[in-house]
Design an enzyme around this catalytic site. Sequence first.
Site, short mmCIF file in Angstrom:
data_model
loop_
_atom_site.label_atom_id
_atom_site.label_comp_id
_atom_site.label_asym_id
_atom_site.label_seq_id
_atom_site.Cartn_x
_atom_site.Cartn_y
_atom_site.Cartn_z
CE LYS A 23 -0.20 3.08 -14.46
NZ LYS A 23 -1.55 2.52 -14.68
NE ARG A 93 -0.17 1.47 -18.68
CZ ARG A 93 1.12 1.27 -18.43
NH1 ARG A 93 2.04 1.73 -19.26
NH2 ARG A 93 1.49 0.64 -17.33
N GLY A 102 -9.92 2.39 -7.83
CA GLY A 102 -11.20 2.95 -8.24
C GLY A 102 -11.13 3.62 -9.60
CG MET A 104 -11.65 2.89 -16.95
SD MET A 104 -11.88 3.70 -18.54
CE MET A 104 -10.31 3.38 -19.29
NE ARG A 337 3.48 0.30 -8.92
CZ ARG A 337 2.23 -0.07 -9.15
NH1 ARG A 337 1.28 0.82 -9.12
NH2 ARG A 337 1.93 -1.32 -9.40
CG HIS A 453 -6.96 -4.66 34.40
ND1 HIS A 453 -6.65 -5.96 34.09
CD2 HIS A 453 -6.24 -4.35 35.51
CE1 HIS A 453 -5.79 -6.43 34.98
NE2 HIS A 453 -5.54 -5.46 35.86
CD GLU A 751 2.38 15.72 37.41
OE1 GLU A 751 1.95 14.83 36.66
OE2 GLU A 751 2.97 15.49 38.47
CB SER A 770 10.34 15.83 34.20
OG SER A 770 9.93 14.81 33.32
N GLY A 772 5.15 16.46 32.64
CA GLY A 772 4.28 15.28 32.75
C GLY A 772 3.07 15.54 31.88
CG ASP A 775 -1.63 13.99 35.84
OD1 ASP A 775 -2.87 13.86 35.84
OD2 ASP A 775 -0.86 13.29 36.52
CB CYS A 838 8.58 11.80 32.03
SG CYS A 838 7.56 12.68 33.21
CE1 TYR A 858 13.97 13.61 30.69
CE2 TYR A 858 15.62 15.27 31.26
CZ TYR A 858 14.51 14.50 31.60
OH TYR A 858 13.95 14.63 32.84
P1 ADP Z 1 -2.28 -0.93 -13.31
O1 ADP Z 1 -2.15 0.41 -12.70
O2 ADP Z 1 -3.50 -1.68 -12.91
O3 ADP Z 1 -1.02 -1.72 -13.20
P2 ADP Z 1 -1.48 -0.53 -16.03
O4 ADP Z 1 -1.88 0.59 -16.89
O5 ADP Z 1 -0.10 -0.49 -15.52
O6 ADP Z 1 -2.51 -0.65 -14.85
O7 ADP Z 1 -1.68 -1.80 -16.92
C1 ADP Z 1 -2.38 -2.96 -16.68
C2 ADP Z 1 -1.64 -4.10 -17.36
O8 ADP Z 1 -1.53 -3.86 -18.77
C3 ADP Z 1 -0.23 -4.24 -16.86
O9 ADP Z 1 0.10 -5.59 -16.73
C4 ADP Z 1 0.61 -3.61 -17.94
O10 ADP Z 1 1.89 -4.16 -18.00
C5 ADP Z 1 -0.21 -3.91 -19.19
N1 ADP Z 1 0.03 -2.90 -20.21
C6 ADP Z 1 -0.18 -1.58 -20.11
N2 ADP Z 1 0.21 -0.94 -21.24
C7 ADP Z 1 0.65 -1.89 -22.07
C8 ADP Z 1 1.20 -1.85 -23.39
N3 ADP Z 1 1.39 -0.71 -24.04
N4 ADP Z 1 1.54 -3.01 -23.97
C9 ADP Z 1 1.37 -4.18 -23.28
N5 ADP Z 1 0.88 -4.28 -22.06
C10 ADP Z 1 0.52 -3.15 -21.45
MG MG Z 2 0.67 -1.18 -13.69
MG MG Z 3 1.16 12.78 36.78
#
Ligand code: ADP
Ligand code: MG
Ligand code: MG
Length: 883
Positions: A23, A93, A102, A104, A337, A453, A751, A770, A772, A775, A838, A858
Amino acid sequence: MTVKTIYSFAEGKAEWKELLGGKGANLAEMTRVGLPVPPGFTITTEACRRFFAEGEQLPEQVARELREALDDLQEQTGKWLGNPDAPLLLSVRSGAVHSMPGMMDTILNLGLNDDTVEGLAKQTGNPRFAYDCYRRLIQMFGNVVLGLDHFRFEQIMERHKQVAGLRLDTELSAKHLQAIIEEYQGFILEKSKRPFPQNPLEQLRQAVEAVFLSWNNARARVYRKIHRIPDDLGTAVNVQAMVFGNRGNDSGTGVAFTRNPATGEQKLYGEFLLNAQGEDVVAGIRTPRPIGELAESMPEVYEELMMIAKRLELHYKDMQDIEFTVEQGKLYILQTRNGKRTAQAAVKIAVDLVNENVINREEALMRIEPEMIERLLHRQFAELGERKPWVKGLPASPGAATGRIVFSADDAERWAKAGEAVILVRPETTPDDIHGILAAKGILTSRGGMTSHAAVVARGMGKACICGCEELRIDGKRKQVTAAGQTLHEGDRISIDGGTGMVYLGELPLIEPMLSAECEELLAWADEVRRLQVRTNADTPEDAKKARAFGAEGIGLCRTEHMFMDAGRLPVMQKMIMAETLAERKEALEELLPMQKEDFVGLFRAMEGLPVTIRLLDPPLHEFVPDLEELVVSQAKRESMGDVDPQQRKQQEQWIKKVRALSEANPMLGHRGCRLALTYPEIAEMQVEAIGLAAAECLSQGIPVQVEIMVPLVGHVNELKRLRQIIEGVLARHKAANGSSIAFRVGTMIEVPRAALTADEIAAEADFFSFGTNDLTQMTFGYSRDDAEGKFLHAYVEEKILPENPFMVLDRDGVGKLIRWAAEQGRKTNPQLKLGICGEHGGEQKSIQFCHEVGLDYVSCSPYRVPLARLAAAQAEIARRSQ
Ligand code: ADP
Ligand code: MG
Ligand code: MG
């Protein structure tokens, strides 16, 4: 000099992904090329690693650089953290190198407290907006940083709505929100024994540390383990000035794909919400609007977004997934992305990008996973979205099917005749169910594995099949099946995806299998690049034609035994096997000859002069006779019922005797392949005779024929030498009788390990080898495939005793060594020797790459895998060139 641990967005770039995370690197890159990104900075993954090295303490250097970076940001924005007159608000972020669930969740509106919220209200003239932001911050902070249950905050808000008699969040007034905020703060103090931090710097420090700590939470750790992401990479943290999509109806937030991620269509695709912040679009609280409507509500913003989308695509040379926010008519880009996409979209986008001169053909070829191509060839479901499967089994034969369930082969046939699409549901299938399998759109069994089967037959027919779905309790008598607390009855509808093993309740919409125009184009480019030829394994003219339509350049393996399994021929075949004397056997073979000839005529016609490799009979003869146990039981039954026609009894006894004589302790290593041909040469002679007759007939009709006769299971050169004489003898006699001569080659399967080891000797008698590999893998490992896959192979792979199932991915270090050796030694003796593969590996990407490396001519694979093999062969060559 110490390395910096914090970079402003203006300093970084896309190439620093390791340091800035995905990011952060993209935010920097977008800033660098001048896109409207709110300013901010990235705390590096290095800072995260040092945070852990110092016992989960923010290192002094990082703390100092954080203050400096903040100063710069304040300077740049003219806003200050904690200053009520011009409060700076931030988003925090997480952003690892690999995007990872997972980690934050993002915290928005950081910097608000009891003072700055008043400032924000005054400054914007919109107290409701200010309190709403503050409410969100406390809730997110309480949840993500302090670990309090999200649900408890929702409960508090829900109660306030109820008391006020309101339905929507947006209906809450500033007053309501103030009351909620007060209660939130009380709740935090009570539960976490510390107050919500009023000092914005303290908020920031805690948030940054929480992001670092989330790197090691259980969910992230499990995800890394599954995806083999190292644990010591660490995550970066992005701190960014807030922009507000919730400032009224001239504001909003949304997500956009630069092309349609389901179809690849070149058209901006996405959704937005007016007057909303961040996650609201995906949270499902309000239904977002399609992006096209933005053109009506904010035409200028839409124009600009389109332009930016185009620019980002050109910059990253791929379809982008973009997050944006509009604040009072001004557009901001918050993330970009490479967008996730379906197989169909991936191919279309890659080809379109070449035609738009954004990438070259080789880049396009390298972007498509060969497996994706195979998925495109089977029927598949249109789009599943969030749909959850009912139960899951083994993905035994790819393709999607949908229909009404039936519990017996006869019912399947009857329903299908009446025009119903049916899914045959059985504990397992036997040869008696063939007509039902044929009639059904898909097969679902509760027992049996990938080589059961049902699985084998379904794959052969190109039908969707899921096996070993053990949760299913099938009651064939009452015609019902129960699983996951749900009972279905005959005629109920389900949908199965044999590529994933998922079973869905109800009928899902399907798309037809076909190579799309884009796919054809991509594969034509692959054909220009690849050096390996691609042939097909086909036993029938229908398969041969199908494979040619997919681009096969010949038949690499025709298994003649399949031709005798057919109901009309099996009795003649059995007569041949039961024969007591040579004369009797020859008589039966005479009867088989014209049938076999017709088989070959069909293949030669379908291939129109492309090489056709015909393998002489391979399996042991007992495969063509009834099961011994069955025979004994049925005779015993007859006897006990007093139903004893002496003639019949004699015949039955003869059968039993013969089957006993044929039975072997280990058929895989028994009387089969060339061993059979050497002890019963008349069988091989009949087959070669049929080849000669078929070729002559085709030639007389102006259809060119190129035939390669393949001897199975050779282990010693003398086996091939002797059989070559027999084959050449038949064809010479044939020539003498007909006057016409046909071009043919004689070669062998490699084979048996001994054949590979003595390839130099064997090559003196062979025009081609070829490999195989089915086998050869069995015999090199000493595994019988069915036993291994049913019993221990799964555990072996799970426990990493073996890196992969060697029957699916060619074992380079063992089996591969034999192949390499045999290829080298064979070519030393016979430089003209043609080399191919093959086994099933001929249709698997990594194995194809290996075949390319060792210089085979081939690969041969099942019709449906031909397109995949064409692409994989091209990728192997491109990879070699770029080495
Ligand atoms: P995720 O990986 O879950 O998308 P993000 O960090 O991209 O997490 O952000 C979660 C949400 O918060 C997204 O909708 C993003 O557009 C919004 N967001 C993140 N940073 C800002 C910011 N500086 N101003 C406004 N919205 C934000
Ligand atoms: Mg995002
Ligand atoms: Mg065979």
